[in-house]
Motif scaffolding. Sequence first.
Motif, PDB file in Angstrom:
ATOM      1  N   LEU A  35       0.875  -1.181   0.000  1.00 50.94           N
ATOM      2  CA  LEU A  35       0.000   0.000   0.000  1.00 50.94           C
ATOM      3  C   LEU A  35       0.904   1.221   0.000  1.00 50.94           C
ATOM      4  O   LEU A  35       1.395   1.647   1.043  1.00 50.94           O
ATOM      5  CB  LEU A  35      -0.909  -0.011   1.228  1.00 50.94           C
ATOM      6  CG  LEU A  35      -2.115  -0.950   1.167  1.00 50.94           C
ATOM      7  CD1 LEU A  35      -2.803  -1.005   2.519  1.00 50.94           C
ATOM      8  CD2 LEU A  35      -3.089  -0.505   0.093  1.00 50.94           C
ATOM      9  N   ASN A  36       1.136   1.757  -1.168  1.00 53.06           N
ATOM     10  CA  ASN A  36       2.169   2.767  -1.369  1.00 53.06           C
ATOM     11  C   ASN A  36       1.673   4.168  -0.991  1.00 53.06           C
ATOM     12  O   ASN A  36       1.040   4.855  -1.788  1.00 53.06           O
ATOM     13  CB  ASN A  36       2.623   2.729  -2.831  1.00 53.06           C
ATOM     14  CG  ASN A  36       3.750   3.691  -3.102  1.00 53.06           C
ATOM     15  OD1 ASN A  36       4.432   4.144  -2.186  1.00 53.06           O
ATOM     16  ND2 ASN A  36       3.951   4.026  -4.353  1.00 53.06           N
ATOM     17  N   MET A  37       2.013   4.603   0.211  1.00 48.50           N
ATOM     18  CA  MET A  37       1.607   5.920   0.678  1.00 48.50           C
ATOM     19  C   MET A  37       2.324   7.043  -0.080  1.00 48.50           C
ATOM     20  O   MET A  37       1.872   8.187  -0.066  1.00 48.50           O
ATOM     21  CB  MET A  37       1.899   6.064   2.174  1.00 48.50           C
ATOM     22  CG  MET A  37       1.019   5.219   3.068  1.00 48.50           C
ATOM     23  SD  MET A  37      -0.707   5.736   3.040  1.00 48.50           S
ATOM     24  CE  MET A  37      -0.596   7.361   3.787  1.00 48.50           C
ATOM     25  N   ALA A  38       3.441   6.721  -0.733  1.00 45.68           N
ATOM     26  CA  ALA A  38       4.202   7.730  -1.464  1.00 45.68           C
ATOM     27  C   ALA A  38       3.652   7.979  -2.866  1.00 45.68           C
ATOM     28  O   ALA A  38       4.208   8.796  -3.605  1.00 45.68           O
ATOM     29  CB  ALA A  38       5.673   7.317  -1.549  1.00 45.68           C
ATOM     30  N   HIS A  39       2.574   7.290  -3.242  1.00 46.14           N
ATOM     31  CA  HIS A  39       2.087   7.382  -4.611  1.00 46.14           C
ATOM     32  C   HIS A  39       1.627   8.798  -4.963  1.00 46.14           C
ATOM     33  O   HIS A  39       1.808   9.255  -6.101  1.00 46.14           O
ATOM     34  CB  HIS A  39       0.930   6.393  -4.816  1.00 46.14           C
ATOM     35  CG  HIS A  39       0.707   6.027  -6.247  1.00 46.14           C
ATOM     36  ND1 HIS A  39       1.564   5.216  -6.960  1.00 46.14           N
ATOM     37  CD2 HIS A  39      -0.274   6.369  -7.115  1.00 46.14           C
ATOM     38  CE1 HIS A  39       1.119   5.068  -8.183  1.00 46.14           C
ATOM     39  NE2 HIS A  39       0.006   5.771  -8.312  1.00 46.14           N
ATOM     40  N   PRO A  99       3.335  -6.267   6.013  1.00 50.86           N
ATOM     41  CA  PRO A  99       2.731  -5.166   5.249  1.00 50.86           C
ATOM     42  C   PRO A  99       2.662  -3.846   6.014  1.00 50.86           C
ATOM     43  O   PRO A  99       2.760  -2.773   5.407  1.00 50.86           O
ATOM     44  CB  PRO A  99       1.329  -5.692   4.938  1.00 50.86           C
ATOM     45  CG  PRO A  99       1.468  -7.177   4.936  1.00 50.86           C
ATOM     46  CD  PRO A  99       2.503  -7.487   5.972  1.00 50.86           C
ATOM     47  N   VAL A 100       2.516  -3.918   7.327  1.00 49.83           N
ATOM     48  CA  VAL A 100       2.462  -2.686   8.118  1.00 49.83           C
ATOM     49  C   VAL A 100       3.816  -1.982   8.077  1.00 49.83           C
ATOM     50  O   VAL A 100       3.894  -0.747   7.991  1.00 49.83           O
ATOM     51  CB  VAL A 100       2.057  -2.990   9.571  1.00 49.83           C
ATOM     52  CG1 VAL A 100       2.122  -1.725  10.420  1.00 49.83           C
ATOM     53  CG2 VAL A 100       0.664  -3.591   9.623  1.00 49.83           C
ATOM     54  N   VAL A 101       4.898  -2.758   8.119  1.00 50.88           N
ATOM     55  CA  VAL A 101       6.242  -2.177   8.021  1.00 50.88           C
ATOM     56  C   VAL A 101       6.417  -1.478   6.679  1.00 50.88           C
ATOM     57  O   VAL A 101       6.921  -0.355   6.597  1.00 50.88           O
ATOM     58  CB  VAL A 101       7.320  -3.268   8.207  1.00 50.88           C
ATOM     59  CG1 VAL A 101       8.712  -2.698   7.937  1.00 50.88           C
ATOM     60  CG2 VAL A 101       7.247  -3.860   9.599  1.00 50.88           C
TER      61      VAL A 101
END
Length: 298
Positions: A35-39, A99-101
């Motif tokens: 889950l790419n928060m940097a997108h 995945p949380v990491v």
Amino acid sequence: MNAFLGAAVDGILYAAWLFNIAVGLTLIYGVMKILNMAHGTFYAIGAYLGATLLGLWFSSGLPSLGSLAMIPVAALVAGLAVGVAVERGVLRIFAGRDPVVLLLVTYALFLILEDGIKLIWGVDPYVVSEPMWLLGTVRIGPLVYPAYNLLTVAAAILVGVGLTWFLQFTSRGKILRAVIHDEEVSHAMGIPVSRWKLSAFVVGTGLAALGGALTAPTVSVVPAMGVEVIVMMFAVVVIGGLGSIPGTVVGALIVGLVRSAAVHYWPEVELFSIYAVMALVLAVRPKGLFSGVELRKI
């Protein structure tokens, strides 16, 4: 009727824009389960790079219509430079972690890249509106829109059809689907999984940058513009189903039409309407409308 037509057209245009910026997030999750928060920052980098190249083109006195070629160039450069650097330099180190990491790692990347944008381009807005009017206007009933908006719709159609064709009807697409469904077996079959992950990440980054470059002529390119879109990106992919390209299409249409209807008929609940639709869909389909069957080992 004019208000209804305006809401419908605005919703479709907004949905096309949403699909362009969110489909890369779907692709990256489908292949890498990140889950790419940097997108959203990749989108912002594409917008800044697009505005920079467009500004250089017009200041050089080159033919105006040729400036449109700078949009895919900006996306290609951003995808290759940022995508390769992030995947090889950071995500490869944390491959296989919880995945949380990985979510926290991409959030840290988001913060770092946001400051990097300010260091490179400063905090003043970039405005390059000339491409908006190069193609004239188009009339839809009594409404008039810049014809440039149709480029966003055309880009969404080309990207959606192209990705679907690649995944469903090409040998390389079938290899990528094998990597998506079972990484371990793909390794055993001799597929270079790490190379395919890198390719998927670069393409996903490039698609976000393409959405940003297409947006650059329509807005003031300012710091934190990536922050403003990340919620909308996640709303689209969560409603449609993480990792599903058809789901991204449907999610973008739902969010686009609902938001447009709220803006036209009840502006006070514009932002709330998106959360309400997302909550309603997740109450019925917790993994999204097009969530597939997940394999797990026991």
